[in-house]
Design a protein around this motif. Structure first.
Motif, PDB file in Angstrom:
ATOM      1  N   ALA A 278       0.833  -1.201   0.000  1.00  0.00           N
ATOM      2  CA  ALA A 278       0.000   0.000   0.000  1.00  0.00           C
ATOM      3  C   ALA A 278       0.868   1.251   0.000  1.00  0.00           C
ATOM      4  CB  ALA A 278      -0.927   0.004   1.219  1.00  0.00           C
ATOM      5  N   PRO A 279       0.399   2.330  -0.644  1.00  0.00           N
ATOM      6  CA  PRO A 279       1.188   3.570  -0.645  1.00  0.00           C
ATOM      7  C   PRO A 279       1.207   4.234   0.726  1.00  0.00           C
ATOM      8  CG  PRO A 279      -0.901   3.909  -1.770  1.00  0.00           C
ATOM      9  CD  PRO A 279      -0.804   2.448  -1.470  1.00  0.00           C
ATOM     10  N   ALA A 280       2.135   5.209   0.872  1.00  0.00           N
ATOM     11  CA  ALA A 280       2.337   5.872   2.157  1.00  0.00           C
ATOM     12  C   ALA A 280       1.051   6.527   2.654  1.00  0.00           C
ATOM     13  CB  ALA A 280       3.454   6.901   2.027  1.00  0.00           C
ATOM     14  N   MET A 281       0.328   7.153   1.739  1.00  0.00           N
ATOM     15  CA  MET A 281      -0.898   7.860   2.130  1.00  0.00           C
ATOM     16  C   MET A 281      -1.893   6.910   2.786  1.00  0.00           C
ATOM     17  SD  MET A 281      -2.212  10.897   2.024  1.00  0.00           S
ATOM     18  CE  MET A 281      -3.830  11.693   2.114  1.00  0.00           C
ATOM     19  N   GLU A 282      -2.054   5.727   2.208  1.00  0.00           N
ATOM     20  CA  GLU A 282      -2.992   4.755   2.775  1.00  0.00           C
ATOM     21  C   GLU A 282      -2.506   4.241   4.119  1.00  0.00           C
ATOM     22  OE1 GLU A 282      -4.329   1.617   0.258  1.00  0.00           O
ATOM     23  OE2 GLU A 282      -4.574   2.930  -1.487  1.00  0.00           O
ATOM     24  N   GLN A 283      -1.190   4.060   4.265  1.00  0.00           N
ATOM     25  CA  GLN A 283      -0.650   3.599   5.550  1.00  0.00           C
ATOM     26  C   GLN A 283      -0.989   4.589   6.665  1.00  0.00           C
ATOM     27  OE1 GLN A 283       1.049   0.740   6.022  1.00  0.00           O
ATOM     28  NE2 GLN A 283       1.631   0.114   3.968  1.00  0.00           N
ATOM     29  N   LEU A 284      -0.784   5.882   6.384  1.00  0.00           N
ATOM     30  CA  LEU A 284      -1.049   6.888   7.401  1.00  0.00           C
ATOM     31  C   LEU A 284      -2.545   7.049   7.643  1.00  0.00           C
ATOM     32  CD1 LEU A 284       0.302   8.812   9.315  1.00  0.00           C
ATOM     33  CD2 LEU A 284       0.336  10.550   7.531  1.00  0.00           C
ATOM     34  N   ARG A 285      -3.356   6.930   6.575  1.00  0.00           N
ATOM     35  CA  ARG A 285      -4.811   7.012   6.741  1.00  0.00           C
ATOM     36  C   ARG A 285      -5.322   5.861   7.603  1.00  0.00           C
ATOM     37  NH1 ARG A 285      -6.407   6.430   1.688  1.00  0.00           N
ATOM     38  NH2 ARG A 285      -6.362   8.653   1.136  1.00  0.00           N
ATOM     39  N   ASP A 286      -4.720   4.672   7.431  1.00  0.00           N
ATOM     40  CA  ASP A 286      -5.121   3.518   8.240  1.00  0.00           C
ATOM     41  C   ASP A 286      -4.776   3.737   9.711  1.00  0.00           C
ATOM     42  OD1 ASP A 286      -6.046   0.631   8.312  1.00  0.00           O
ATOM     43  OD2 ASP A 286      -4.033   0.412   9.167  1.00  0.00           O
ATOM     44  N   ALA A 287      -3.645   4.433   9.961  1.00  0.00           N
ATOM     45  CA  ALA A 287      -3.236   4.692  11.353  1.00  0.00           C
ATOM     46  C   ALA A 287      -4.129   5.733  12.008  1.00  0.00           C
ATOM     47  CB  ALA A 287      -1.774   5.148  11.393  1.00  0.00           C
TER      48      ALA A 287
ATOM     49  N   LEU B  84       8.159  13.608   2.447  1.00  0.00           N
ATOM     50  CA  LEU B  84       7.468  12.670   1.558  1.00  0.00           C
ATOM     51  C   LEU B  84       6.455  13.475   0.745  1.00  0.00           C
ATOM     52  CD1 LEU B  84       6.889   9.783   4.115  1.00  0.00           C
ATOM     53  CD2 LEU B  84       8.501   9.782   2.233  1.00  0.00           C
ATOM     54  N   ASP B  85       6.848  13.868  -0.472  1.00  0.00           N
ATOM     55  CA  ASP B  85       5.993  14.710  -1.290  1.00  0.00           C
ATOM     56  C   ASP B  85       4.860  13.898  -1.908  1.00  0.00           C
ATOM     57  OD1 ASP B  85       7.147  13.250  -3.332  1.00  0.00           O
ATOM     58  OD2 ASP B  85       8.531  14.848  -3.919  1.00  0.00           O
ATOM     59  N   ALA B  86       4.087  14.568  -2.752  1.00  0.00           N
ATOM     60  CA  ALA B  86       2.903  13.915  -3.329  1.00  0.00           C
ATOM     61  C   ALA B  86       3.274  12.658  -4.103  1.00  0.00           C
ATOM     62  CB  ALA B  86       2.160  14.896  -4.225  1.00  0.00           C
ATOM     63  N   GLY B  87       4.411  12.699  -4.818  1.00  0.00           N
ATOM     64  CA  GLY B  87       4.830  11.524  -5.577  1.00  0.00           C
ATOM     65  C   GLY B  87       5.164  10.357  -4.683  1.00  0.00           C
ATOM     66  N   ASN B  88       5.952  10.607  -3.642  1.00  0.00           N
ATOM     67  CA  ASN B  88       6.322   9.537  -2.714  1.00  0.00           C
ATOM     68  C   ASN B  88       5.113   9.013  -1.953  1.00  0.00           C
ATOM     69  OD1 ASN B  88       9.048   9.582  -3.341  1.00  0.00           O
ATOM     70  ND2 ASN B  88       9.502  11.161  -1.835  1.00  0.00           N
ATOM     71  N   ALA B  89       4.184   9.906  -1.641  1.00  0.00           N
ATOM     72  CA  ALA B  89       3.018   9.515  -0.849  1.00  0.00           C
ATOM     73  C   ALA B  89       2.155   8.497  -1.571  1.00  0.00           C
ATOM     74  CB  ALA B  89       2.183  10.737  -0.482  1.00  0.00           C
ATOM     75  N   GLN B  90       2.219   8.467  -2.908  1.00  0.00           N
ATOM     76  CA  GLN B  90       1.397   7.540  -3.680  1.00  0.00           C
ATOM     77  C   GLN B  90       2.155   6.289  -4.106  1.00  0.00           C
ATOM     78  OE1 GLN B  90      -1.795   7.957  -3.788  1.00  0.00           O
ATOM     79  NE2 GLN B  90      -1.568   9.915  -2.724  1.00  0.00           N
ATOM     80  N   GLN B  91       3.456   6.216  -3.790  1.00  0.00           N
ATOM     81  CA  GLN B  91       4.237   5.033  -4.153  1.00  0.00           C
ATOM     82  C   GLN B  91       4.021   3.907  -3.140  1.00  0.00           C
ATOM     83  OE1 GLN B  91       8.347   5.272  -5.212  1.00  0.00           O
ATOM     84  NE2 GLN B  91       8.182   7.425  -5.796  1.00  0.00           N
TER      85      GLN B  91
END
Length: 538
Positions: free
Chosen positions: A417-426, A444-451
């Motif tokens: 899962a991308p970084a954004m989803e990991q943090l949203r889950d937390a 962690l910019d927008a590009g990294n957040a979706q990787q």
């Protein structure tokens, strides 16, 4: 073997399978001075080290060597049937020696051994110097820990007849004693030495630091302290120049706007005058053509001027390679945390023998304890038991506050899962805009957040893992960290230190890097030795 060892790069480039250039047109000579190669993760340090050691061939250019180079990779791999002699790179030579002792007269055996008639004794002596007591050439590798395997590989490298040692992160899997042994051995090494490392104590022993970046190679004479001071000054000057170029661009753009406005006013005035003038249409047409040509020429000049100003800013920005400062937004403090954050009473740890199997621990609010001791002493097991990831054989474990455990591999709940989803889950209650802001402040910019997490670098994974712990609902008030800096580059490690230093919670961290422990502000130690676990002052 030459008396003046060297490794030389001549316009060396390396192309990735997808066609991108990892680096290009590198020119540098590494001489007999002990030298460290540093740079951010992903910039190509390990590839460059392998090119220098002759393990890879450059895509373009060439590498020259004064003689053979011994290469030691980060990860020491071995087959299940390998012995210590094989891991040290001496298996063939020792086998030849054994056959000669049994009466062999095969020329190939004598060529494989050369003049190393005391090789078996020399290997055993080197193993003893590396504190590998009870280990011999015949010992199966599968019996050794990761740290012990690294020591064996180092022993083999020190016994090699190479002109140059090229070592890639040799201290990563070593405990404090192993790191000191490594440093002692490297100080005795008489020939060329190139070390890829982020170990600041080891870097302090070097006589030269060479930094690889997107700008190429830059050499800094002196050890790490000299390099850090010079790098800081270079970054400060580069940032000042960038700020100056941006100011010049703003001024230039303002001047161009004013010129444009003046030209438009003149054109409008000329048009009004022409409308009231009694001139032939052909003359008016020519005047209009001349005005249009003049305006076109002025527009072209203005465009060129804007491009020049933009180019100056881009060039200045390219010189600023400093990692963006990480910002950890305020999280829940320790005011509401209990005084007794964690307690272990009469605990017997699994998989740990002797006095170290038993542990009693009281961890108070705000304490920052370093877990120290030799590899295999049970530090990781203690952290897992305290985190509830592994049950004790007996005794009581009580953790009285929200906590998070970060293992050496920075495992996260959903690796794909991308970084954004990991943090949203937390923290499902936090708005996406706020989540993105917090990730951006951690670099962690927008590009990294979706990787996917597996595509992030070690430093990026560490920042994300901490974000998931500290921005969770409820946020962690106790962090249990197992060698968090092992695979981070210098910039990422210093960013991690800054994050932990600014956080007001309670820490229990296993680490061998004393510079890192000082950087996060530890207040005491829980040390493992032959007598068991002991609380030590700072």
């Amino acid at each position: 073997m030459t008396t003046t060892p060297f490794l030389t790069l001549e316009r060396v480039s390396w192309q990735l399978p997808d066609g991108r250039l990892l680096f290009s047109d590198l020119d540098e000579t590494f001489d007999a001075r002990p030298t460290a190669l540093v740079g951010r993760n992903g910039v190509g340090k390990s590839v460059l080290a392998q090119l220098l050691a002759g393990r890879l061939a450059p895509t373009h250019g060439r590498c020259l060597r004064s003689g053979p180079a011994a290469w030691l990779p980060q990860q020491i791999d071995a087959s299940p049937i390998d012995t210590v002699a094989d891991l040290a790179g001496l298996g063939d030579a020792l086998a030849a020696l054994h056959r000669i002792e049994q009466g062999s007269s095969d020329v190939a055996d004598f060529e494989a051994l050369g003049e190393r008639w005391q090789l078996r004794e020399h290997l055993q002596a080197e193993l003893e110097r590396m504190q590998l007591h009870g280990v011999s050439a015949e010992t199966p590798v599968h019996r050794l820990s990761g740290g012990q395997r690294m020591r064996v590989a180092l022993a083999g490298a020190f016994l090699s007849e190479a002109d140059f040692l090229v070592l890639d992160e040799p201290s990563n899997h070593l405990d404090a004693q192993g790191r000191q042994l490594l440093r002692d051995q490297l100080r005795r090494w008489p020939r060329g030495l190139l070390v890829v490392s982020h170990d600041r104590a080891l870097l302090g022993d070097m006589q030269r630091i060479v930094e690889l970046s997107s700008l190429g190679l830059r050499s800094h004479g002196g050890n790490y302290d000299f390099y850090a001071a010079r790098r800081s000054e270079e970054r400060r000057l580069a940032a000042e120049i960038l700020q100056q170029r941006r100011h010049e661009r703003r001024q230039g753009e303002q001047a161009l706007r004013e010129q444009q406005e003046q030209r438009e006013r003149r054109t409008a005035r000329g048009n009004r005058q022409a409308a009231h003038a009694n001139q032939a249409p052909i003359l008016l047409g020519r005047q209009k053509q001349r005005a249009q040509a003049s305006a076109g020429k002025a527009d072209l000049q203005q465009q060129q001027q804007r491009e020049r100003l933009d180019d100056q800013v881009r060039q200045a920005a390219a010189e600023v390679e400093a990692a963006a400062a990480v910002v950890l937004l305020p999280v829940a403090g320790t005011g509401g945390a209990p005084e007794r954050m964690a307690v272990m009473e009469d605990v017997v740890l699994p998989f740990v023998d002797g006095p170290l199997a038993r542990v009693d621990l009281l961890l108070r609010r705000g304490e920052r304890l370093a877990l120290t001791g030799r590899n295999g002493s049970g530090k990781s097991v203690l952290l897992k038991v305290l985190a509830g990831r592994m049950p004790p054989l007996s005794g009581t474990v009580q953790v009285n506050a929200p906590h998070a455990w970060l293992d050496q591999h920075l495992a996260l709940p959903v690796p794909e899962a991308p970084a954004m989803e990991q943090l949203r889950d937390a923290n499902p209650s936090m708005a996406d805009a706020e989540l993105r802001t917090r990730l951006a402040l951690l670099g962690l910019d927008a590009g990294n957040a979706q990787q996917p997490v597996e595509a992030l670098s070690g430093g990026e994974r560490m920042k994300l893992a901490l974000a998931c712990a500290l921005y969770a609902h409820p946020p962690a008030q106790l962090l249990l960290l197992d060698e968090p800096a092992n695979h981070l580059d210098l910039d990422s490690m210093q960013a991690l230190e800054a994050m932990l230093r600014d956080w007001s919670g309670t820490l229990l961290v296993a680490a061998h890097d004393e510079a890192f422990l000082r950087g996060i502000g530890i207040t005491g130690r829980l040390h493992a030795d032959a007598e068991g676990w002991r609380r030590l002052p700072l």
